[in-house]
Design an enzyme around this catalytic site. Structure first.
Site, mmCIF file in Angstrom:
data_model
loop_
_atom_site.group_PDB
_atom_site.id
_atom_site.type_symbol
_atom_site.label_atom_id
_atom_site.label_comp_id
_atom_site.label_asym_id
_atom_site.label_seq_id
_atom_site.Cartn_x
_atom_site.Cartn_y
_atom_site.Cartn_z
ATOM 1 N N ASN A 167 40.084 37.030 30.908
ATOM 2 C CA ASN A 167 39.042 37.326 31.889
ATOM 3 C C ASN A 167 39.199 38.774 32.306
ATOM 4 O OD1 ASN A 167 36.959 36.822 33.846
ATOM 5 N ND2 ASN A 167 38.548 36.733 35.428
ATOM 6 N N HIS A 177 38.729 41.293 35.653
ATOM 7 C CA HIS A 177 38.553 41.270 37.107
ATOM 8 C C HIS A 177 38.425 42.711 37.601
ATOM 9 C CE1 HIS A 177 38.845 39.565 41.107
ATOM 10 N NE2 HIS A 177 39.631 40.578 41.425
#
Ligand code: GRF
Length: 210
Positions: free
Chosen positions: A107, A109
Site C-alpha cells: 500500500n 500512504h
C-alpha cells in the site's frame, strides 16, 4: 516479472504512475487487472481506455462478506495475479485476501509511517494532521499490508519538507509527486526478489552486479 493487480478507489494517479513505469521498462510487471469498489474511479476509466482488464467489485452489491472476499479471490485467480498493489483503495482488504497473498500486498500512504497513519488518517486529513503537529518533514511510505491498518513492514519512504506557508492541499500535491516516484521503485524491488521480511522489518538485498 510481477503479475500485478492494482486496487484503486479514486483518481488513480498512482496507478497511472505504475502503468507508465511498466511502459518505460522501469518496472518488470504485467498489469493483469485493475479492480475498484468505485464504478466512477479514474483508475477504472484509464484501464478500460488502455485495454487493461478492469473490474468494478463492491461489497454493496453482494449480500454477505464471505461472498465478497470469495468474489475478489476469484477475480485474482482468474486473472492469474501474484501481487497486489493498493493505490488509494479506500476499503479494508478482506482477511482471507491478506492471508492468501501475505507479503505480496503493498500500500502507499501519504505520510511517514508509523506516524500519521491508522483510523481516520486518509486523504487530506493526513496532511491536516501533519501541518497541525508542526512537523518540518512529511513524505510517503510504501508498506506491506497486514491485518492492522497502516501497520505492515515498511518497504520504502521518501521525505518532503513542510513549508511555513503550506496548506494541506499544497503539501498533498508535493507528497503525491514523490508517491508517483517511489511506488514503482518499491514494486521493482519485489519484481527483482530483493525483499526479505524479518520481525516486521524489511531488508532490501543489494542488486546482483553483472
Ligand atoms: C494517495 O495519496 C495515496 O497515498 C493514498 O490515496 C491517494 C490515492 O491517490 N493511499 P491516487 O488515486 O493514486 O491519485
Amino acid at each position: 516479472m510481477l503479475k500485478l493487480t492494482v486496487l484503486a478507489s479514486g483518481t488513480g494517479s498512482n496507478f497511472v504512475a505504475i502503468y507508465n513505469a511498466i511502459q518505460n521498462q522501469e518496472l518488470d510487471a504485467e498489469l493483469k487487472l485493475v479492480l475498484s469498489n468505485n464504478s466512477q474511479s479514474g483508475a477504472l476509466a484509464f484501464a478500460r481506455s488502455h485495454n487493461i482488464n478492469a473490474i468494478h467489485l463492491s461489497s454493496k452489491t453482494v449480500i454477505n462478506p464471505e461472498d465478497f472476499e470469495d468474489s475478489m479471490l476469484r477475480c485474482f485467480s482468474d486473472s492469474e495475479i501474484d501481487f497486489i498493489a493498493l493505490a488509494g483503495y479506500m476499503k479494508i482488504l478482506p482477511a482471507k485476501i491478506v492471508r492468501t497473498y501475505r507479503n505480496r500486498i503493498t500500500n502507499i500512504h501519504p505520510a511517514l509511517l508509523p506516524h500519521f497513519g491508522g483510523a481516520g488518517m486518509f486523504g487530506i486529513h493526513v496532511h491536516e494532521a501533519v501541518i497541525q503537529s508542526g512537523a518540518k518533514i512529511s513524505g510517503a511510505t510504501v508498506h506491506l499490508v497486514d491485518e492492522i491498518y497502516d501497520h505492515g513492514a515498511i518497504v520504502m519512504q521518501k521525505t518532503v519538507a513542510v513549508h511555513n506557508d503550506d496548506t494541506p492541499e499544497t503539501l498533498a500535491k508535493r507528497v503525491l509527486e514523490i508517491e508517483h516516484e517511489i511506488y514503482p521503485k518499491a514494486l521493482q524491488l519485489f519484481a527483482e526478489n530483493r525483499v526479505v521480511v524479518e520481525n516486521n522489518r524489511m531488508k532490501i538485498i543489494p542488486p546482483i552486479q553483472n
